[in-house]
Each structure stands twice: as structure tokens, then as C-alpha cells.
Motif scaffolding. Structure first.
Motif, short mmCIF file in Angstrom:
data_model
loop_
_atom_site.label_atom_id
_atom_site.label_comp_id
_atom_site.label_asym_id
_atom_site.label_seq_id
_atom_site.Cartn_x
_atom_site.Cartn_y
_atom_site.Cartn_z
N UNK A 1 -133.90 19.18 -145.53
CA UNK A 1 -134.00 20.73 -145.27
C UNK A 1 -135.37 21.00 -144.90
N UNK A 2 -136.17 20.27 -145.35
CA UNK A 2 -137.79 20.73 -144.98
C UNK A 2 -137.79 20.39 -143.51
N UNK B 1 -138.84 22.73 -140.43
CA UNK B 1 -140.06 22.51 -139.47
C UNK B 1 -139.67 22.45 -138.09
N UNK B 2 -138.57 21.76 -137.49
CA UNK B 2 -138.06 21.92 -136.37
C UNK B 2 -137.61 23.19 -136.04
N UNK B 3 -136.62 23.87 -136.50
CA UNK B 3 -136.41 25.34 -136.31
C UNK B 3 -137.21 26.32 -136.25
N UNK B 4 -138.30 26.28 -137.22
CA UNK B 4 -139.14 27.48 -137.75
C UNK B 4 -140.65 26.78 -137.58
N UNK B 5 -141.13 26.31 -136.36
CA UNK B 5 -142.54 25.82 -136.31
C UNK B 5 -143.68 26.48 -136.87
N UNK B 6 -143.43 27.92 -137.09
CA UNK B 6 -144.33 28.56 -137.74
C UNK B 6 -144.76 28.37 -138.95
#
Length: 76
Positions: free
Chosen positions: A62-63, A67-72
Motif C-alpha cells: 500500500x505504501x 508513492x507511485x500514484x502520489x509522488x508528492x
């Protein structure tokens, strides 16, 4: 880590796992990365058990998808 991973359902885990595998160039490498992160998390958070039902490998998947879908979120 927030408690957003506590209420994860099985179909969500399957969907997120497929999303992670689709984003990866090499399934073996991503599997090793997930395993290493899960192992690291297991020993880092030994005193901080938010929810014993969410296993380290699930939390790692999940983490990594986040990180991939929400790089912010990496910058935080």
C-alpha cells in the motif's frame, strides 16, 4: 503513519497489488522491493503496532502504490 491502512479490504489489496505490478518494469524486482520493505517495517515498527491485522507485506504494498500514484507524499 496514519491509520488509513487499517480499514483495507481484500479487494482493495488485490487492486493495489495489480496497480503496483502494472507500474513495475520487472515483477521480480518489485517483489523483492516489497519483501525488503516489509521486513524493514516489521523490525522498525516492532513497538508501534497500529493494527496487527495489517501485515507488514500488505502495508509495504500500500505504501509503495501510494508513492507511485502520489509522488508528492514522498516529499513530506
Amino acid at each position: 503513519m496514519s491509520n488509513k491502512y487499517n480499514d483495507v479490504k481484500l479487494h482493495q489489496i488485490t487492486y493495489k497489488t495489480e496497480e503496483l505490478l502494472d507500474a513495475a518494469d520487472n515483477r521480480f524486482k518489485i517483489t523483492v522491493k516489497v519483501a525488503n520493505r516489509a521486513k524493514r517495517r516489521k523490525y522498525e515498527d516492532i513497538d508501534i503496532i497500529e493494527d496487527p491485522m495489517v501485515k507488514p507485506v500488505i502495508r509495504a504494498i500500500l505504501e509503495m502504490v501510494d508513492e507511485i500514484t502520489q509522488p508528492e507524499i514522498i516529499g513530506e
